[in-house]
Design a protein around this motif. Sequence first.
Motif, mmCIF file in Angstrom:
data_model
loop_
_atom_site.group_PDB
_atom_site.id
_atom_site.type_symbol
_atom_site.label_atom_id
_atom_site.label_comp_id
_atom_site.label_asym_id
_atom_site.label_seq_id
_atom_site.Cartn_x
_atom_site.Cartn_y
_atom_site.Cartn_z
ATOM 1 N N PRO A 108 0.835 -1.201 0.000
ATOM 2 C CA PRO A 108 0.000 0.000 0.000
ATOM 3 C C PRO A 108 0.874 1.257 0.000
ATOM 4 C CG PRO A 108 -0.692 -1.530 1.726
ATOM 5 C CD PRO A 108 0.580 -2.067 1.167
ATOM 6 N N GLY A 109 0.518 2.219 -0.867
ATOM 7 C CA GLY A 109 1.242 3.483 -0.885
ATOM 8 C C GLY A 109 2.438 3.535 -1.812
ATOM 9 N N VAL A 110 2.755 2.406 -2.478
ATOM 10 C CA VAL A 110 3.830 2.431 -3.480
ATOM 11 C C VAL A 110 3.395 3.351 -4.625
ATOM 12 C CG1 VAL A 110 5.001 1.053 -5.272
ATOM 13 C CG2 VAL A 110 4.787 0.157 -2.942
ATOM 14 N N ILE A 111 4.314 4.198 -5.103
ATOM 15 C CA ILE A 111 4.016 5.093 -6.227
ATOM 16 C C ILE A 111 4.575 4.504 -7.512
ATOM 17 C CG2 ILE A 111 4.485 7.345 -7.320
ATOM 18 C CD1 ILE A 111 4.661 8.605 -4.637
ATOM 19 N N GLY A 112 3.773 4.541 -8.565
ATOM 20 C CA GLY A 112 4.265 4.126 -9.866
ATOM 21 C C GLY A 112 3.809 5.100 -10.931
ATOM 22 N N ASN A 113 4.485 5.075 -12.067
ATOM 23 C CA ASN A 113 4.073 5.867 -13.223
ATOM 24 C C ASN A 113 2.989 5.112 -13.974
ATOM 25 O OD1 ASN A 113 6.007 7.999 -12.929
ATOM 26 N ND2 ASN A 113 7.564 6.537 -13.604
ATOM 27 N N LEU A 114 1.882 5.783 -14.251
ATOM 28 C CA LEU A 114 0.811 5.150 -15.024
ATOM 29 C C LEU A 114 1.166 5.234 -16.498
ATOM 30 C CD1 LEU A 114 -2.511 6.430 -13.431
ATOM 31 C CD2 LEU A 114 -1.570 4.120 -13.363
ATOM 32 N N ARG A 115 1.238 4.080 -17.158
ATOM 33 C CA ARG A 115 1.532 4.060 -18.598
ATOM 34 C C ARG A 115 0.237 4.165 -19.399
ATOM 35 N NH1 ARG A 115 6.327 5.098 -17.659
ATOM 36 N NH2 ARG A 115 7.916 3.524 -17.321
ATOM 37 N N ASP A 116 -0.740 3.345 -19.055
ATOM 38 C CA ASP A 116 -2.051 3.415 -19.698
ATOM 39 C C ASP A 116 -3.059 2.661 -18.845
ATOM 40 O OD1 ASP A 116 -2.237 0.513 -20.733
ATOM 41 O OD2 ASP A 116 -0.367 1.198 -21.646
ATOM 42 N N CYS A 117 -4.333 2.958 -19.069
ATOM 43 C CA CYS A 117 -5.431 2.286 -18.373
ATOM 44 C C CYS A 117 -6.528 1.995 -19.382
ATOM 45 C CB CYS A 117 -6.000 3.177 -17.268
ATOM 46 S SG CYS A 117 -4.841 3.547 -15.936
ATOM 47 N N ASP A 118 -7.173 0.831 -19.230
ATOM 48 C CA ASP A 118 -8.245 0.478 -20.172
ATOM 49 C C ASP A 118 -9.621 0.523 -19.509
ATOM 50 O OD1 ASP A 118 -8.450 -1.811 -18.613
ATOM 51 O OD2 ASP A 118 -7.682 -3.177 -20.163
ATOM 52 N N GLY A 119 -9.692 1.035 -18.287
ATOM 53 C CA GLY A 119 -10.967 1.083 -17.582
ATOM 54 C C GLY A 119 -11.064 0.012 -16.512
ATOM 55 N N LYS A 120 -10.284 -1.062 -16.669
ATOM 56 C CA LYS A 120 -10.268 -2.154 -15.689
ATOM 57 C C LYS A 120 -8.871 -2.394 -15.124
ATOM 58 C CE LYS A 120 -14.425 -4.635 -16.205
ATOM 59 N NZ LYS A 120 -15.261 -3.498 -15.772
ATOM 60 N N TRP A 121 -7.874 -2.286 -16.003
ATOM 61 C CA TRP A 121 -6.482 -2.536 -15.632
ATOM 62 C C TRP A 121 -5.627 -1.336 -16.022
ATOM 63 C CZ3 TRP A 121 -4.744 -7.060 -13.302
ATOM 64 C CH2 TRP A 121 -5.669 -8.116 -13.248
ATOM 65 N N CYS A 122 -4.589 -1.086 -15.229
ATOM 66 C CA CYS A 122 -3.613 -0.053 -15.581
ATOM 67 C C CYS A 122 -2.224 -0.662 -15.614
ATOM 68 C CB CYS A 122 -3.612 1.073 -14.556
ATOM 69 S SG CYS A 122 -5.117 2.045 -14.535
ATOM 70 N N ARG A 123 -1.439 -0.224 -16.577
ATOM 71 C CA ARG A 123 -0.026 -0.588 -16.584
ATOM 72 C C ARG A 123 0.708 0.447 -15.744
ATOM 73 N NH1 ARG A 123 4.263 -0.941 -21.573
ATOM 74 N NH2 ARG A 123 6.057 -1.447 -20.260
ATOM 75 N N ILE A 124 1.457 -0.042 -14.769
ATOM 76 C CA ILE A 124 2.140 0.828 -13.827
ATOM 77 C C ILE A 124 3.590 0.384 -13.727
ATOM 78 C CG2 ILE A 124 1.337 -0.568 -11.851
ATOM 79 C CD1 ILE A 124 1.118 2.063 -10.263
ATOM 80 N N ALA A 125 4.486 1.362 -13.671
ATOM 81 C CA ALA A 125 5.907 1.031 -13.635
ATOM 82 C C ALA A 125 6.612 1.915 -12.613
ATOM 83 C CB ALA A 125 6.534 1.227 -15.020
ATOM 84 N N GLY A 126 7.638 1.359 -12.001
ATOM 85 C CA GLY A 126 8.427 2.106 -11.025
ATOM 86 C C GLY A 126 9.777 1.448 -10.860
ATOM 87 N N LYS A 127 10.462 1.780 -9.777
ATOM 88 C CA LYS A 127 11.785 1.194 -9.524
ATOM 89 C C LYS A 127 11.660 -0.317 -9.371
ATOM 90 C CE LYS A 127 14.882 4.612 -7.532
ATOM 91 N NZ LYS A 127 14.118 5.814 -7.089
ATOM 92 N N GLY A 128 12.134 -1.048 -10.387
ATOM 93 C CA GLY A 128 12.153 -2.503 -10.286
ATOM 94 C C GLY A 128 10.833 -3.194 -10.568
#
Length: 151
Positions: free
Chosen positions: A111-131
Amino acid sequence: MHAHALEPQKGPVSGLPLPRYVSLKSDRVNVREGPSKEHPTLWIYERAALPVEITAEFETWRKIRDSEGTEGWVLHSLLSGRRTALVAPWKKEPQLLVAEDRKTPLAKLGPGVIGNLRDCDGKWCRIAGKGFDGYIQQENLWGVYPGEKFE
């Protein structure tokens, strides 16, 4: 009859939708009680990339709300249009990050991890961060609206 109420509001300064999500550009952001430097600083964020929601605009100031519901005014120059999200800050347990097939587990994000949102389709989001880089259920993120889609 009231169809116009469904139109998203537009910010009077930026012309962008209100409310909308943005992120903190700097790792030191003063949050003020009102939209001017004469207003006292309520607190200081020290977490660049934190997602916040803009709820109002006044000249060069934006009223923001964070994931805990805390509100205040910041200079728009301290905000970035880059979309980030917090992994379910309201939950106790980590959330599963999966591969593109939406099944293969890649990691568990606390909980509380921050990631960059790459894209979202309304149900799922691609999220990326350190590792990490993968997909998480949209409802388990703070920083994107339910059903919101973007690339």
